[in-house]
Design an enzyme around this catalytic site. Structure first.
Site, PDB file in Angstrom:
ATOM      1  N   ARG A  70      11.338  -1.063  10.949  1.00  0.00           N
ATOM      2  CA  ARG A  70      10.239  -0.687  11.843  1.00  0.00           C
ATOM      3  C   ARG A  70      10.156  -1.661  13.014  1.00  0.00           C
ATOM      4  O   ARG A  70      10.372  -2.847  12.855  1.00  0.00           O
ATOM      5  CB  ARG A  70       8.909  -0.719  11.060  1.00  0.00           C
ATOM      6  CG  ARG A  70       8.460   0.649  10.611  1.00  0.00           C
ATOM      7  CD  ARG A  70       7.338   0.597   9.627  1.00  0.00           C
ATOM      8  NE  ARG A  70       6.162  -0.131  10.045  1.00  0.00           N
ATOM      9  CZ  ARG A  70       5.027  -0.204   9.325  1.00  0.00           C
ATOM     10  NH1 ARG A  70       4.952   0.412   8.162  1.00  0.00           N
ATOM     11  NH2 ARG A  70       4.000  -0.884   9.761  1.00  0.00           N
ATOM     12  N   ARG A 125      -0.757  -8.600  13.545  1.00  0.00           N
ATOM     13  CA  ARG A 125      -1.299  -7.680  12.520  1.00  0.00           C
ATOM     14  C   ARG A 125      -2.123  -8.442  11.490  1.00  0.00           C
ATOM     15  O   ARG A 125      -3.187  -7.982  11.071  1.00  0.00           O
ATOM     16  CB  ARG A 125      -0.144  -6.930  11.829  1.00  0.00           C
ATOM     17  CG  ARG A 125       0.467  -5.857  12.723  1.00  0.00           C
ATOM     18  CD  ARG A 125       1.889  -5.510  12.338  1.00  0.00           C
ATOM     19  NE  ARG A 125       2.014  -4.838  11.064  1.00  0.00           N
ATOM     20  CZ  ARG A 125       3.177  -4.681  10.424  1.00  0.00           C
ATOM     21  NH1 ARG A 125       4.294  -5.160  10.941  1.00  0.00           N
ATOM     22  NH2 ARG A 125       3.209  -4.033   9.280  1.00  0.00           N
ATOM     23  N   ARG A 180      11.850  -5.547   4.905  1.00  0.00           N
ATOM     24  CA  ARG A 180      11.573  -4.122   4.646  1.00  0.00           C
ATOM     25  C   ARG A 180      12.507  -3.211   5.460  1.00  0.00           C
ATOM     26  O   ARG A 180      12.785  -3.455   6.621  1.00  0.00           O
ATOM     27  CB  ARG A 180      10.127  -3.783   5.017  1.00  0.00           C
ATOM     28  CG  ARG A 180       9.883  -2.276   4.942  1.00  0.00           C
ATOM     29  CD  ARG A 180       8.462  -1.872   4.973  1.00  0.00           C
ATOM     30  NE  ARG A 180       7.741  -2.393   6.109  1.00  0.00           N
ATOM     31  CZ  ARG A 180       6.421  -2.272   6.259  1.00  0.00           C
ATOM     32  NH1 ARG A 180       5.715  -1.668   5.331  1.00  0.00           N
ATOM     33  NH2 ARG A 180       5.837  -2.767   7.313  1.00  0.00           N
ATOM     34  N   LYS A 221       0.843  -1.217   0.000  1.00  0.00           N
ATOM     35  CA  LYS A 221       0.000   0.000   0.000  1.00  0.00           C
ATOM     36  C   LYS A 221       0.872   1.259   0.000  1.00  0.00           C
ATOM     37  O   LYS A 221       0.663   2.159  -0.805  1.00  0.00           O
ATOM     38  CB  LYS A 221      -0.925   0.023   1.242  1.00  0.00           C
ATOM     39  CG  LYS A 221      -1.823  -1.176   1.377  1.00  0.00           C
ATOM     40  CD  LYS A 221      -2.716  -1.072   2.601  1.00  0.00           C
ATOM     41  CE  LYS A 221      -1.990  -1.130   3.926  1.00  0.00           C
ATOM     42  NZ  LYS A 221      -1.286  -2.391   4.217  1.00  0.00           N
ATOM     43  N   ARG A 227     -10.054   0.546   8.747  1.00  0.00           N
ATOM     44  CA  ARG A 227      -9.581  -0.809   9.005  1.00  0.00           C
ATOM     45  C   ARG A 227     -10.577  -1.635   9.800  1.00  0.00           C
ATOM     46  O   ARG A 227     -10.323  -2.799  10.101  1.00  0.00           O
ATOM     47  CB  ARG A 227      -8.306  -0.732   9.843  1.00  0.00           C
ATOM     48  CG  ARG A 227      -7.082  -1.151   9.094  1.00  0.00           C
ATOM     49  CD  ARG A 227      -5.920  -0.954  10.016  1.00  0.00           C
ATOM     50  NE  ARG A 227      -4.978  -0.140   9.341  1.00  0.00           N
ATOM     51  CZ  ARG A 227      -3.741  -0.520   9.076  1.00  0.00           C
ATOM     52  NH1 ARG A 227      -3.294  -1.661   9.481  1.00  0.00           N
ATOM     53  NH2 ARG A 227      -2.941   0.269   8.425  1.00  0.00           N
TER      54      ARG A 227
HETATM   55  P1  AP5 Z   1       4.868  -1.506   1.799  1.00  0.00           P
HETATM   56  O1  AP5 Z   1       4.507  -0.695   0.612  1.00  0.00           O
HETATM   57  O2  AP5 Z   1       5.638  -0.840   2.887  1.00  0.00           O
HETATM   58  O3  AP5 Z   1       3.586  -2.284   2.361  1.00  0.00           O
HETATM   59  P2  AP5 Z   1       2.311  -1.769   3.170  1.00  0.00           P
HETATM   60  O4  AP5 Z   1       1.136  -2.464   2.612  1.00  0.00           O
HETATM   61  O5  AP5 Z   1       2.294  -0.266   3.186  1.00  0.00           O
HETATM   62  O6  AP5 Z   1       2.669  -2.386   4.573  1.00  0.00           O
HETATM   63  P3  AP5 Z   1       2.538  -1.809   6.042  1.00  0.00           P
HETATM   64  O7  AP5 Z   1       3.242  -2.806   6.921  1.00  0.00           O
HETATM   65  O8  AP5 Z   1       3.016  -0.395   6.131  1.00  0.00           O
HETATM   66  O9  AP5 Z   1       1.036  -1.891   6.251  1.00  0.00           O
HETATM   67  P4  AP5 Z   1       0.327  -1.900   7.594  1.00  0.00           P
HETATM   68  O10 AP5 Z   1      -1.076  -1.789   7.144  1.00  0.00           O
HETATM   69  O11 AP5 Z   1       0.665  -3.039   8.464  1.00  0.00           O
HETATM   70  O12 AP5 Z   1       0.979  -0.648   8.339  1.00  0.00           O
HETATM   71  P5  AP5 Z   1       0.496   0.838   8.630  1.00  0.00           P
HETATM   72  O13 AP5 Z   1       1.669   1.700   8.587  1.00  0.00           O
HETATM   73  O14 AP5 Z   1      -0.704   1.194   7.834  1.00  0.00           O
HETATM   74  O15 AP5 Z   1       5.692  -2.767   1.252  1.00  0.00           O
HETATM   75  C1  AP5 Z   1       6.199  -3.757   2.138  1.00  0.00           C
HETATM   76  C2  AP5 Z   1       7.547  -4.266   1.605  1.00  0.00           C
HETATM   77  O16 AP5 Z   1       7.363  -4.920   0.357  1.00  0.00           O
HETATM   78  C3  AP5 Z   1       8.575  -3.162   1.352  1.00  0.00           C
HETATM   79  O17 AP5 Z   1       9.839  -3.653   1.684  1.00  0.00           O
HETATM   80  C4  AP5 Z   1       8.469  -2.890  -0.148  1.00  0.00           C
HETATM   81  O18 AP5 Z   1       9.701  -2.439  -0.640  1.00  0.00           O
HETATM   82  C5  AP5 Z   1       8.091  -4.270  -0.697  1.00  0.00           C
HETATM   83  N1  AP5 Z   1       7.161  -4.199  -1.833  1.00  0.00           N
HETATM   84  C6  AP5 Z   1       6.089  -3.387  -1.965  1.00  0.00           C
HETATM   85  N2  AP5 Z   1       5.441  -3.624  -3.118  1.00  0.00           N
HETATM   86  C7  AP5 Z   1       6.114  -4.628  -3.728  1.00  0.00           C
HETATM   87  C8  AP5 Z   1       5.923  -5.351  -4.947  1.00  0.00           C
HETATM   88  N3  AP5 Z   1       4.878  -5.093  -5.766  1.00  0.00           N
HETATM   89  N4  AP5 Z   1       6.795  -6.337  -5.252  1.00  0.00           N
HETATM   90  C9  AP5 Z   1       7.820  -6.631  -4.434  1.00  0.00           C
HETATM   91  N5  AP5 Z   1       8.064  -5.990  -3.257  1.00  0.00           N
HETATM   92  C10 AP5 Z   1       7.223  -5.003  -2.911  1.00  0.00           C
HETATM   93  O19 AP5 Z   1      -0.023   0.681  10.138  1.00  0.00           O
HETATM   94  C11 AP5 Z   1       0.897   0.406  11.176  1.00  0.00           C
HETATM   95  C12 AP5 Z   1       0.139   0.247  12.480  1.00  0.00           C
HETATM   96  O20 AP5 Z   1      -0.551   1.478  12.808  1.00  0.00           O
HETATM   97  C13 AP5 Z   1      -0.975  -0.809  12.484  1.00  0.00           C
HETATM   98  O21 AP5 Z   1      -0.483  -2.117  12.747  1.00  0.00           O
HETATM   99  C14 AP5 Z   1      -1.867  -0.290  13.620  1.00  0.00           C
HETATM  100  O22 AP5 Z   1      -1.318  -0.582  14.871  1.00  0.00           O
HETATM  101  C15 AP5 Z   1      -1.812   1.222  13.416  1.00  0.00           C
HETATM  102  N6  AP5 Z   1      -2.885   1.697  12.533  1.00  0.00           N
HETATM  103  C16 AP5 Z   1      -2.730   2.242  11.308  1.00  0.00           C
HETATM  104  N7  AP5 Z   1      -3.923   2.540  10.774  1.00  0.00           N
HETATM  105  C17 AP5 Z   1      -4.851   2.166  11.674  1.00  0.00           C
HETATM  106  C18 AP5 Z   1      -6.272   2.186  11.683  1.00  0.00           C
HETATM  107  N8  AP5 Z   1      -6.975   2.649  10.632  1.00  0.00           N
HETATM  108  N9  AP5 Z   1      -6.912   1.714  12.780  1.00  0.00           N
HETATM  109  C19 AP5 Z   1      -6.235   1.259  13.844  1.00  0.00           C
HETATM  110  N10 AP5 Z   1      -4.877   1.192  13.892  1.00  0.00           N
HETATM  111  C20 AP5 Z   1      -4.195   1.640  12.810  1.00  0.00           C
END
Ligand code: AP5
Length: 218
Positions: free
Chosen positions: A162, A173, A129, A15, A90
């Site tokens: 991270r 998660r 990552r 994402k 979410r």
């Molecule tokens: P990346 O693009 O970083 O993936 P992502 O989907 O953004 O993963 P996240 O771990 O950031 O998602 P998340 O939903 O767990 O975390 P968030 O920050 O929202 O890609 C991942 C890896 O793959 C990278 O190394 C990249 O280089 C590689 N990659 C990407 N695309 C690729 C491809 N096509 N091919 C090959 N490699 C690729 O949330 C973090 C925390 O915040 C949550 O756990 C929760 O505690 C809290 N939080 C956030 N939002 C909420 C909410 N709405 N409600 C409650 N808690 C929340």
């Protein structure tokens, strides 16, 4: 063109990676709740201190806190022409709250992109990552390396891992995704604006499809 967009998918689906490409191409504000929480944690604000106890262990931050920060952000001027929501909503209560915010602004969500990626690939991506400490840009130790080892291509900041990118927190998660976030797919399918894409494709191939969706070409 679609301008009120949600990006969904499990942790590690890509994402954040697609979001960075989308905002460059379409000039939309990127509203990532994960980034907002991490910024607050970095600055040790009351929000950051509260969020940290949940995030480090992989749990969701409570709905009332999360809904509050998104409502405040969407009310800002730069969101008037559209926005890209990444990682919000979410949970069903978050989606219902977003619908109310949209109704108040006489707008509606016009595209929900769900990026689906197999679990083994999510584990591989998350464990390798690295993110920029300054701007948050994501990299991967094997498949998306920076030009200079340990240094962000975009802003020159140092790369780090991270705290929630470990096997234990990832299991938590994924569990939250399965039980609380996946039901949203039916919610948006019924609303008629959900499109599911195969996130196991390379980032550039995937972005071709994402662009077509945003331009309304498919
Ligand atoms: P990346 O693009 O970083 O993936 P992502 O989907 O953004 O993963 P996240 O771990 O950031 O998602 P998340 O939903 O767990 O975390 P968030 O920050 O929202 O890609 C991942 C890896 O793959 C990278 O190394 C990249 O280089 C590689 N990659 C990407 N695309 C690729 C491809 N096509 N091919 C090959 N490699 C690729 O949330 C973090 C925390 O915040 C949550 O756990 C929760 O505690 C809290 N939080 C956030 N939002 C909420 C909410 N709405 N409600 C409650 N808690 C929340």
């Amino acid at each position: 063109m679609k301008t009120n967009i949600i990006l969904m998918g499990p942790p590690g689906a890509g994402k954040g990676t697609q979001a960075k490409l989308i905002i460059q191409e379409f000039n939309l504000p990127h509203i990532s709740t994960g980034d907002m929480f991490r910024e607050a944690m970095k600055n040790a604000t009351p929000l950051g201190l509260k969020a940290k106890s949940y995030i480090d262990q992989g749990h969701l931050v409570p709905d009332d806190v999360t809904i509050g920060i998104v409502e405040e952000r969407l009310a800002q001027d730069d969101c008037k022409g559209g926005f890209l929501l990444d990682g919000f909503p979410r949970t069903i209560p978050q989606a219902e709250a977003l619908d109310k915010m949209m109704a108040k602004m006489h707008r509606k969500i016009d595209l929900v992109i769900d990026v689906e990626t197999p679990k083994e690939e999510l584990i591989r991506r998350i464990s390798g990552r690295r993110v920029c400490k300054s701007c948050g840009a994501p990299y991967h130790v094997d498949t998306m390396k920076p030009k200079v080892d340990g240094v962000c291509d975009i802003c020159g900041g140092p790369l780090m891992q991270r705290k929630d990118d470990n096997v234990e927190a990832l299991e938590v998660r994924l569990n939250h995704y399965e039980h609380e976030t996946k039901p949203l797919l039916d919610y948006y399918k019924e609303a008629g604006n959900l499109v599911t894409l195969d996130g196991s494709k390379g980032k550039d191939l995937l972005f071709v499809e994402v662009k077509e969706l945003i331009r309304g070409e498919r």
